[in-house]
Design a protein around this motif. Structure first.
Motif, mmCIF file in Angstrom:
data_model
loop_
_atom_site.group_PDB
_atom_site.id
_atom_site.type_symbol
_atom_site.label_atom_id
_atom_site.label_comp_id
_atom_site.label_asym_id
_atom_site.label_seq_id
_atom_site.Cartn_x
_atom_site.Cartn_y
_atom_site.Cartn_z
ATOM 1 N N PRO A 124 -64.106 11.590 34.660
ATOM 2 C CA PRO A 124 -65.159 10.670 35.099
ATOM 3 C C PRO A 124 -65.578 10.924 36.548
ATOM 4 O O PRO A 124 -64.831 11.506 37.332
ATOM 5 C CB PRO A 124 -64.503 9.296 34.950
ATOM 6 C CG PRO A 124 -63.046 9.571 35.116
ATOM 7 C CD PRO A 124 -62.809 10.906 34.475
ATOM 8 N N ALA A 125 -66.785 10.477 36.899
ATOM 9 C CA ALA A 125 -67.231 10.530 38.287
ATOM 10 C C ALA A 125 -66.338 9.643 39.139
ATOM 11 O O ALA A 125 -65.895 8.573 38.694
ATOM 12 C CB ALA A 125 -68.684 10.064 38.389
ATOM 13 N N LEU A 126 -66.070 10.077 40.363
ATOM 14 C CA LEU A 126 -65.178 9.306 41.230
ATOM 15 C C LEU A 126 -65.769 7.938 41.554
ATOM 16 O O LEU A 126 -65.035 6.954 41.710
ATOM 17 C CB LEU A 126 -64.892 10.090 42.509
ATOM 18 C CG LEU A 126 -64.182 11.434 42.319
ATOM 19 C CD1 LEU A 126 -63.962 12.114 43.669
ATOM 20 C CD2 LEU A 126 -62.864 11.274 41.581
ATOM 21 N N VAL A 127 -67.089 7.856 41.667
ATOM 22 C CA VAL A 127 -67.721 6.562 41.912
ATOM 23 C C VAL A 127 -67.482 5.614 40.737
ATOM 24 O O VAL A 127 -67.273 4.415 40.923
ATOM 25 C CB VAL A 127 -69.227 6.742 42.192
ATOM 26 C CG1 VAL A 127 -69.957 5.405 42.115
ATOM 27 C CG2 VAL A 127 -69.431 7.358 43.565
ATOM 28 N N ASP A 128 -67.502 6.135 39.496
ATOM 29 C CA ASP A 128 -67.232 5.289 38.331
ATOM 30 C C ASP A 128 -65.798 4.773 38.354
ATOM 31 O O ASP A 128 -65.535 3.623 37.981
ATOM 32 C CB ASP A 128 -67.485 6.080 37.046
ATOM 33 C CG ASP A 128 -68.960 6.394 36.835
ATOM 34 O OD1 ASP A 128 -69.795 5.693 37.441
ATOM 35 O OD2 ASP A 128 -69.266 7.332 36.081
ATOM 36 N N ILE A 129 -64.867 5.621 38.779
ATOM 37 C CA ILE A 129 -63.473 5.171 38.908
ATOM 38 C C ILE A 129 -63.393 4.052 39.934
ATOM 39 O O ILE A 129 -62.730 3.023 39.710
ATOM 40 C CB ILE A 129 -62.566 6.350 39.314
ATOM 41 C CG1 ILE A 129 -62.558 7.420 38.225
ATOM 42 C CG2 ILE A 129 -61.146 5.862 39.613
ATOM 43 C CD1 ILE A 129 -61.811 8.683 38.610
ATOM 44 N N ALA A 130 -64.088 4.228 41.070
ATOM 45 C CA ALA A 130 -64.081 3.198 42.115
ATOM 46 C C ALA A 130 -64.662 1.892 41.603
ATOM 47 O O ALA A 130 -64.114 0.803 41.843
ATOM 48 C CB ALA A 130 -64.865 3.683 43.335
ATOM 49 N N ASN A 131 -65.773 1.950 40.876
ATOM 50 C CA ASN A 131 -66.404 0.736 40.363
ATOM 51 C C ASN A 131 -65.506 -0.003 39.376
ATOM 52 O O ASN A 131 -65.528 -1.237 39.301
ATOM 53 C CB ASN A 131 -67.731 1.079 39.687
ATOM 54 C CG ASN A 131 -68.783 1.549 40.677
ATOM 55 O OD1 ASN A 131 -68.693 1.250 41.866
ATOM 56 N ND2 ASN A 131 -69.759 2.302 40.195
ATOM 57 N N LYS A 132 -64.705 0.729 38.629
ATOM 58 C CA LYS A 132 -63.845 0.103 37.626
ATOM 59 C C LYS A 132 -62.630 -0.568 38.242
ATOM 60 O O LYS A 132 -62.217 -1.662 37.831
ATOM 61 C CB LYS A 132 -63.397 1.143 36.600
ATOM 62 C CG LYS A 132 -62.496 0.584 35.508
ATOM 63 C CD LYS A 132 -62.177 1.641 34.460
ATOM 64 C CE LYS A 132 -61.287 1.056 33.351
ATOM 65 N NZ LYS A 132 -60.997 2.064 32.300
ATOM 66 N N TYR A 133 -62.054 0.057 39.281
ATOM 67 C CA TYR A 133 -60.749 -0.404 39.776
ATOM 68 C C TYR A 133 -60.781 -1.030 41.167
ATOM 69 O O TYR A 133 -59.780 -1.560 41.629
ATOM 70 C CB TYR A 133 -59.773 0.774 39.816
ATOM 71 C CG TYR A 133 -59.428 1.349 38.467
ATOM 72 C CD1 TYR A 133 -58.856 0.560 37.474
ATOM 73 C CD2 TYR A 133 -59.701 2.686 38.188
ATOM 74 C CE1 TYR A 133 -58.538 1.098 36.229
ATOM 75 C CE2 TYR A 133 -59.388 3.235 36.941
ATOM 76 C CZ TYR A 133 -58.812 2.432 35.972
ATOM 77 O OH TYR A 133 -58.510 2.959 34.754
ATOM 78 N N ARG A 134 -61.939 -1.000 41.849
ATOM 79 C CA ARG A 134 -61.996 -1.318 43.274
ATOM 80 C C ARG A 134 -61.318 -2.642 43.628
ATOM 81 O O ARG A 134 -60.542 -2.725 44.566
ATOM 82 C CB ARG A 134 -63.442 -1.338 43.758
ATOM 83 C CG ARG A 134 -63.582 -1.536 45.261
ATOM 84 C CD ARG A 134 -65.050 -1.558 45.685
ATOM 85 N NE ARG A 134 -65.686 -0.262 45.499
ATOM 86 C CZ ARG A 134 -66.657 -0.028 44.622
ATOM 87 N NH1 ARG A 134 -67.095 -1.013 43.855
ATOM 88 N NH2 ARG A 134 -67.187 1.179 44.522
ATOM 89 N N ASP A 135 -61.579 -3.698 42.939
ATOM 90 C CA ASP A 135 -61.073 -5.022 43.306
ATOM 91 C C ASP A 135 -59.948 -5.512 42.411
ATOM 92 O O ASP A 135 -59.588 -6.686 42.462
ATOM 93 C CB ASP A 135 -62.232 -6.034 43.284
ATOM 94 C CG ASP A 135 -63.314 -5.686 44.291
ATOM 95 O OD1 ASP A 135 -62.952 -5.267 45.412
ATOM 96 O OD2 ASP A 135 -64.511 -5.813 43.951
ATOM 97 N N GLN A 136 -59.385 -4.645 41.602
ATOM 98 C CA GLN A 136 -58.305 -5.068 40.708
ATOM 99 C C GLN A 136 -56.965 -5.065 41.437
ATOM 100 O O GLN A 136 -56.573 -4.045 41.999
ATOM 101 C CB GLN A 136 -58.217 -4.146 39.494
ATOM 102 C CG GLN A 136 -59.354 -4.297 38.511
ATOM 103 C CD GLN A 136 -59.088 -3.510 37.233
ATOM 104 O OE1 GLN A 136 -57.950 -3.129 36.948
ATOM 105 N NE2 GLN A 136 -60.132 -3.265 36.467
ATOM 106 N N PRO A 137 -56.235 -6.192 41.425
ATOM 107 C CA PRO A 137 -54.902 -6.213 42.059
ATOM 108 C C PRO A 137 -53.967 -5.201 41.393
ATOM 109 O O PRO A 137 -53.919 -5.090 40.169
ATOM 110 C CB PRO A 137 -54.429 -7.656 41.807
ATOM 111 C CG PRO A 137 -55.682 -8.445 41.557
ATOM 112 C CD PRO A 137 -56.623 -7.501 40.880
ATOM 113 N N GLY A 138 -53.250 -4.466 42.219
ATOM 114 C CA GLY A 138 -52.277 -3.505 41.713
ATOM 115 C C GLY A 138 -52.870 -2.214 41.196
ATOM 116 O O GLY A 138 -52.131 -1.324 40.756
ATOM 117 N N ALA A 139 -54.217 -2.063 41.251
ATOM 118 C CA ALA A 139 -54.845 -0.870 40.679
ATOM 119 C C ALA A 139 -54.464 0.390 41.439
ATOM 120 O O ALA A 139 -54.349 1.468 40.854
ATOM 121 C CB ALA A 139 -56.362 -1.034 40.657
#
Length: 894
Positions: free
Chosen positions: A654-669
């Motif tokens: 996946p694109a790195l930006v897509d990874i960031a959008n999915k996990y950015r604010d998730q605790p423990g991500a």
């Protein structure tokens, strides 16, 4: 009688008594472990360790931040409104000795509603600073007409007294000849340090000592310099006669105060007095340390009349007298104390091991060993009662070994595990040698665990993306070996014969190593040799794992991707070429050529290959490189991350930006993602598995993951476009000196073998080139100066001096602009093709500007040239010396 070994006897002679050190093992540098806790702090100044493990640090422009050990992340506690010009700002802070109970924090800052410095107590509410809780404890006025020197370090002693360092608030240049600034002429107060450092009724240029009270005020402890007779001086003064005591440290055992005092710039002695020295000082008791009358080991300056230029007698360190009209305190001052350690720009006769170069002295902590440090990773006993000190500018880190009475025994190196360097070639050398690089050591403290916590300020005085918060520990016991694996080739058509190598694998303790190579996904042992060879007949995607064991339970792994049945593509730029110019705000047209054994050539199949070709662009200053733009990005490029990922586009993964959008604010991500990178994963983003990366440390992967999670669409720091032919737009920012274009092509694979990526990179130049980027200087010299755009410029000393700029493409250049200055007569600048005697391509006359700092821009028409060439700048003026200065050259498009 107790007998000791020869080795123990030697260590006793070197480090102390035989009773204490007879059983101490020698320090082994490979046992030092450096962990990066945080990166990218903007101008960090001080750090403090809270009892619960949190690390507080401040940034010059006002932020107060906290690194949290539970989440290994940084939160912002507050942004203090500050006057942030002339090196003012949030200068320092300290946590109350009883912080665990009262949550008091003391901030020393430059307020916007008061012309001076302020010390206030606040209350922390968890991770948030309570602004309403502010209690102003101490204020003193400063002049803000001219720069500089505010110091601002804050520390507590073991008895609960607080120490605050203050600068002389004096302009260091003017007519002082970079020596003691004592300009007593009317309206020259900012250039007279006698108003501050040697003024007993002024709190500037001092180290203050006070005792905070519960009510939010303070009392003055006994033993200060003027405690017994407040009429002679301010009772808060513990030490006077300081220039810029930027970093202080209080020995938590002896109570002695250490500080680094940044000295004046004069490079040699003269009739007006001493050259400049930086100092490490030790105050066992209150005293006067001499500035601006003395520097170093009480080397004096002469009384000088700035109006008449008359030279008087040298000041007497036994009885210094302050007769300045700007002095509001006592005229007769306490005797001056010599510096503890001091060094000039050149080599020090006393301590040649301190080297030579720039100077910004900083005093770190004194280390005191405790046996429990053996379990917490604390520093070893050999450093007991040693003062850590460093130079922010030169740079270096050293130990000052102290005896039981805290007298200097000698200076010793810190550790070869850490390289304190800030030059690119030295950085590369240090990294190749396996050392961790610290660029500018800033502030440091030993924690209750005996480990060293430190700020690395980064490359320059400004906000550096390569600044770091570090933890340095010392590892006991058996240390696992280092596993290094390589494969040649790592891809190709079947049958593929691969040579594997474990070269670089090592065991620091000298244990014999054993090797085990495994092929996955079958988990089959293929060899126990150090450097085996294997032929693979079946196409597919494989992983090879090397396990290295030291026979004592220490095992390390390294993994390699291996692809059989497909060959990597090649991609290169047809245009532009490496070193071509780009214009801010304008598009750069590019064209690629791709060759792949399986897919064919883009010459024949451009439409089919178009979708798999990408060009990305990064824009940065010339001085920046991969490590300074983002250390995590550099690590990712050194790994295999970009074989499968791009910032804005899906490739294999996946694109790195897509990874960031999915996990950015998730605790423990962050922690979950770190483990996926290290251990590998599958079916998270699709069928393609991610290989394990067990050769990377948790700290390295955390930096990478945090960099990825910080990416936002349109703000990724990279532009990317798809296609064999296309355009990419340069930003408007004139400060961008370099553009890095990277082309990548991901082939279609050859089932069951997966796809492979080919890459090609080139650099584009901004049209403005700093003069100091030139090579082959003949007669011209590089000068440092804050008034130059790159903090440096070239000076032409004699007629015919020259400088070369290599391999410039001038085809689209119409005119050339120069930023120049000339204090006297001016001169002529000529641009020659290839050599100082080659064809003249441009010429321009420069008139005198009256001062080196008075810059002007002049422009010349460039003679048309249709090929790349070396451009030689020749300076001409046959009647003057030191006649011309060049800051930059700008190549304007036709």
């Amino acid at each position: 009688m107790k007998f000791i070994s020869v080795r123990s006897f030697i260590y006793a002679v070197l480090f102390g008594t035989t009773t204490q050190l007879s059983a101490v093992e020698p320090v082994q540098d490979f046992r030092f472990k450096v962990e990066v806790l945080a990166v990218g702090m903007a101008q960090p100044l001080q750090l403090k360790l809270a009892p619960d493990g949190r690390i507080f640090y401040n940034e010059l422009k006002g932020p107060l931040k906290i690194w949290k050990p539970d989440t290994k992340s940084v939160v912002q506690a507050a942004v203090i409104p500050t006057f942030s010009e002339q090196e003012n700002g949030l200068l320092g802070f300290a946590l109350d000795p009883d912080f665990a109970k009262n949550n008091w924090i003391y901030l020393f800052y430059s307020p916007t509603n008061y012309t001076g410095q302020r010390l206030s107590r606040f209350v922390m509410r968890g991770d948030v600073l309570d602004f309403a809780s502010e209690k102003v404890m101490l204020e003193f006025g400063e002049q803000r007409r001219e720069c500089c020197h505010h110091a601002g370090s804050v520390d507590f002693g073991p008895d609960g007294n607080m120490f605050i360092s203050t600068g002389d608030n004096t302009h260091p240049f003017g007519d002082s000849d970079s020596r003691g600034p004592m300009d007593e002429r009317p309206d020259r107060n900012p250039w007279d340090a006698q108003k501050s450092s040697s003024n007993t009724h002024d709190l500037r240029g001092k180290i203050l000592r006070i005792r905070p009270t519960k009510e939010g005020g303070y009392t003055v402890p006994k033993g200060n310099l003027f405690h017994r007779n407040g009429s002679k001086g301010r009772p808060e003064i513990f030490v006077m006669g300081c220039r810029n005591p930027w970093r202080i440290s209080v020995d938590q055992k002896s109570g002695f105060v250490y500080w680094g005092d940044v000295g004046p710039d004069a490079g040699g002695d003269s009739p007006r007095g001493s050259r400049g020295y930086d100092e490490i000082n030790q105050a066992r008791r209150a005293g006067n340390f001499g500035w601006p009358y003395f520097v170093g080991s009480n080397y004096p300056y002469a009384k000088y009349n700035f109006a008449t230029k008359e030279l008087g007698e040298m000041f007497d360190p036994n009885r210094p007298v302050n007769n300045s009209p700007n002095n509001t305190g006592s005229k007769v001052l306490p005797p001056a104390q010599p510096a503890f350690i001091y060094w000039p720009y050149g080599k020090s006769p006393q301590w040649p091991e301190l080297g030579e170069g720039g100077r910004t002295a900083c005093a770190g902590p004194v280390f005191h060993y405790r046996p429990e440090f053996a379990k917490t990773g604390g520093f070893p006993e050999q450093y007991d009662n040693c003062l850590l000190f460093y130079d922010w500018q030169r740079p270096f880190m050293k130990w000052a070994r102290l005896d039981k009475n805290s007298k200097l025994v000698r200076i010793e190196p810190f550790s070869s595990a850490v390289a304190v360097v800030n030059e690119k070639n030295k950085i590369l050398e240090a990294q190749k040698a396996g050392a961790f690089v610290i660029r500018r050591p800033e502030d440091s403290h030993f924690g209750p665990d005996g480990c060293l916590y430190m700020i690395d300020y980064g490359e320059t005085w400004g906000a550096n993306p390569d600044s770091k918060l570090l933890k340095i520990s010392y590892q006991r016991g058996n240390i696992a070996p280092v596993a290094v694996a390589s494969a040649t080739p790592n891809s190709g058509r079947e049958p593929l014969t691969v040579s594997f190598s474990s070269h670089g694998s090592k065991d620091y303790e000298g244990d014999a190593l054993s090797y085990e190579w495994r092929l996955h996904p079958a988990n089959k042992i293929i060899s126990t040799n150090a450097n085996p060879q294997l032929t693979l007949d079946q196409p597919g995607s494989y992983t090879v794992e090397l396990n290295v064991s030291d026979g004592r339970g220490g095992i390390s792994k390294a993994t390699l991707p291996l692809l059989v049945g497909n060959t990597p593509p090649t991609v290169r730029f047809l245009s532009p070429q490496d070193g071509d110019f780009f214009t801010p705000g304008k598009s750069v047209a590019y064209k690629l050529i791709v060759e792949d054994l399986e897919d064919g050539s883009s010459v024949n199949y451009e439409e089919l290959m178009e979708a798999r070709a990408f060009v990305s662009a990064k824009w940065a200053k010339e001085a920046e490189n991969e490590e300074t733009i983002a250390p995590a990005l550099a690590m990712m490029r050194q790994s295999d991350c970009f074989n499968c990922h791009a910032v804005n586009q899906k490739i294999v993964g996946p694109a790195l930006v897509d990874i960031a959008n999915k996990y950015r604010d998730q605790p423990g991500a962050v922690d979950v993602s770190v483990q996926r990178v290290i251990k590998g994963s599958s079916r998270v983003w699709g069928e393609a598995p991610m290989l394990a990366h067990e050769q990377l440390t948790v700290d390295q992967v955390q930096m990478m993951v945090r960099w990825i999670f910080a990416l936002e669409p349109g703000k990724a720091g990279m532009d990317m476009t798809r296609g064999i032919v296309g355009k990419i737009t340069a930003p408007e920012d004139q400060a961008n000196r370099i553009g890095v274009l990277e082309a990548s092509y991901t082939d279609a694979g050859r089932t069951p073998a997966g796809p492979l990526v080919g890459n090609s990179t080139l650099k584009l130049r901004g049209r403005r080139i700093e003069a100091e980027e030139s090579r082959d200087l003949i007669g011209t010299t590089e000068q440092g100066a804050g008034h130059a755009s790159g903090k440096k410029y070239l000076r032409a000393h004699l007629h015919g001096n020259s400088a070369r700029f290599a391999s410039l493409n001038l085809v689209d250049v119409g005119t050339v602009a120069f930023r120049v200055s000339s204090a006297k007569s001016g001169g002529t600048i000529e641009l020659h093709n290839g050599s100082p005697t080659g064809d003249i391509l441009a010429s321009v006359d420069v008139k005198a500007t009256g001062d080196t700092k008075s810059w002007q821009e002049v422009t010349a028409v460039l003679k048309p040239i249709d090929q790349r060439c070396d451009l030689v700048v020749v300076f001409k003026n046959s009647s003057q010396t030191n006649f011309l200065n060049l800051d930059w050259i700008q190549f304007n498009p036709k």
